[in-house]
Design a protein around this motif. Structure first.
Motif, PDB file in Angstrom:
ATOM      1  N   THR A  47      -0.601  -7.038  -3.308  1.00 49.21           N
ATOM      2  CA  THR A  47       0.380  -6.426  -2.420  1.00 49.21           C
ATOM      3  C   THR A  47       0.563  -4.950  -2.729  1.00 49.21           C
ATOM      4  N   VAL A  50       4.899  -0.036   1.433  1.00 51.03           N
ATOM      5  CA  VAL A  50       4.782   0.942   2.505  1.00 51.03           C
ATOM      6  C   VAL A  50       5.463   2.234   2.066  1.00 51.03           C
ATOM      7  N   ARG A 301       3.379  -8.865   6.211  1.00 49.52           N
ATOM      8  CA  ARG A 301       4.538  -8.498   5.414  1.00 49.52           C
ATOM      9  C   ARG A 301       4.829  -9.610   4.412  1.00 49.52           C
ATOM     10  N   ALA A 310       2.780  -9.223  11.218  1.00 51.17           N
ATOM     11  CA  ALA A 310       3.545  -8.227  11.979  1.00 51.17           C
ATOM     12  C   ALA A 310       2.580  -7.348  12.769  1.00 51.17           C
ATOM     13  N   LEU A 328       6.487  -1.358  10.997  1.00 49.56           N
ATOM     14  CA  LEU A 328       6.790  -1.383   9.577  1.00 49.56           C
ATOM     15  C   LEU A 328       7.797  -0.293   9.234  1.00 49.56           C
ATOM     16  N   GLU A 332       8.836  -1.551   2.536  1.00 48.43           N
ATOM     17  CA  GLU A 332       8.481  -2.958   2.702  1.00 48.43           C
ATOM     18  C   GLU A 332       7.236  -3.293   1.888  1.00 48.43           C
ATOM     19  N   SER A 333       7.138  -4.556   1.463  1.00 47.73           N
ATOM     20  CA  SER A 333       5.978  -5.034   0.717  1.00 47.73           C
ATOM     21  C   SER A 333       4.992  -5.665   1.691  1.00 47.73           C
ATOM     22  N   ILE A 334       3.720  -5.320   1.549  1.00 53.19           N
ATOM     23  CA  ILE A 334       2.685  -5.828   2.440  1.00 53.19           C
ATOM     24  C   ILE A 334       1.491  -6.303   1.629  1.00 53.19           C
TER      25      ILE A 334
END
Length: 358
Positions: A47, A50, A301, A310, A328, A332-334
């Motif tokens: 991960t 962003v 996400r 997303a 986004l 945020e964690s992606i």
């Protein structure tokens, strides 16, 4: 003996039958079903977060470097070269003497013109005195005045010819290789040497017409040349061709590039990068995080240990990164690796990268 052999055969067949029966009732370890994953375990992924940053929209082009000012040094009159005042490759200032032609003949003509003008001025003065006493007519006075004016014009003409016997630098620049020597007889317009102003260079390049609405004067450009790999030289657009080329549908741009140390030379091939737009606080993600599906782009996400699909709208790109316009938010964690096997709302296990020992 026959009976004994018969009984022995029955015993062997009975043993083989018992072996196959036992083999059929005992499953092979290789055929045992695989163990199911433990409850709550998910697919391993990596991960990222962003982030925001500055991203620039750029267009690349190829062009040619030109001297800011360039001229071929040529005499305006025929004559023999009396002296060459510059050295090849020398920096000369505006107005400096470059070449002097033999002026002896023109100086003699100037002396004659000066004498003639002096005589006609004296005659003009006497004519004015006589006409004031009505000793001569007004026409005679007019003739004397015209002779004086004609002599003055002749003197100016010879002075102009004398001035053209000396070639001066029209601007500051570097003198090139000369093609004549002192004592040579040259014709008017004959090449002597080039003079080029290269303290600042011009770069001509073309871009497609679709970018015309984003191009403006004073826009920044970066120049790269093969002679200095890895280096870039900055400049700015100062002129835009008012028309678009009908054959290529491109517009010609001209930029000025400062050239301290005159490292760049006119005629060099240039790779031009034109910055069209700079966006501050842009939302940026690694390019590998994008999941293309059809004509759309998605990103997974990470929420509560699950991967949620997303839809995103992308903007500008730069090596390894892409701008996200919608879908986004920063922080945020992606999922950035391992998303190929993921489905929406699938459980995941975050794999931490091993840190290399110092």
């Amino acid at each position: 003996r026959k009976l004994l052999l018969f009984l022995l055969a029955i015993a062997v067949l009975g043993g083989v039958g018992m072996y196959w029966k036992h083999s059929a009732s005992s499953p092979s370890p290789a055929l045992k079903p695989a163990a199911k994953p433990a409850a709550g375990a998910g697919l391993p992924v990596k991960t990222g977060i962003v982030k925001t940053g500055t991203i620039a929209e750029e267009v690349s082009a190829v062009g040619t470097l030109l001297a800011n000012e360039a001229v071929m040094i040529r005499p305006e009159s025929d004559g023999r070269i009396a002296e060459i005042h510059f050295s090849e490759g020398q920096l000369v200032r505006k107005g400096d003497k470059l070449v002097s032609l033999d002026t002896s003949e023109v100086e003699a003509q100037l002396a004659a013109a000066d004498s003639e003008l002096t005589l006609n001025r004296s005659r003009m003065q006497r004519a004015e005195e006589l006409q004031a006493k009505n000793f001569i007519s007004a026409q005679a006075l007019d003739e004397a005045r015209e002779n004086q004016n004609r002599s003055a014009a002749r003197q100016m003409e010879v002075k102009a010819r004398l001035g053209k016997m000396t070639v001066r630098a029209p601007f500051e620049g570097v003198a090139g290789l000369r093609q004549v020597s002192p004592g040579a007889y040259v014709k008017a317009g004959q090449d002597i040497a080039r003079l080029e102003g290269i303290g600042t260079l011009k770069a001509d390049f073309r871009v497609p017409e679709v970018f015309l609405r984003k191009i403006r004067v004073n826009q920044a450009v970066q120049i790269g040349v093969d002679a200095f790999p890895g280096e870039s030289f900055r400049g700015a657009i100062y002129a835009i061709e008012p028309s678009v080329d009908e054959q290529t549908r491109t517009v010609l741009l001209r930029a000025k590039i400062p050239n301290p140390g005159v490292r760049l030379k006119p005629g060099m091939f240039a790779r031009v990068t034109l910055v069209l737009e700079i966006r501050e606080n842009a939302v940026i993600v690694p390019e590998q995080a994008l999941v293309p599906r059809g004509g759309e782009r998605f990103v997974f996400r990470v929420v509560d240990g699950k991967a949620l699909l997303a839809k995103v709208e992308i903007g500008l790109r730069r090596p390894g990164e892409v701008e996200i316009l919608q879908g986004l938010k920063a922080g945020e964690s992606i999922v950035v690796d391992g998303q190929i096997r993921l489905q929406d709302n699938a459980p995941i296990t975050v794999v931490q990268e091993k840190q290399k020992p110092n």
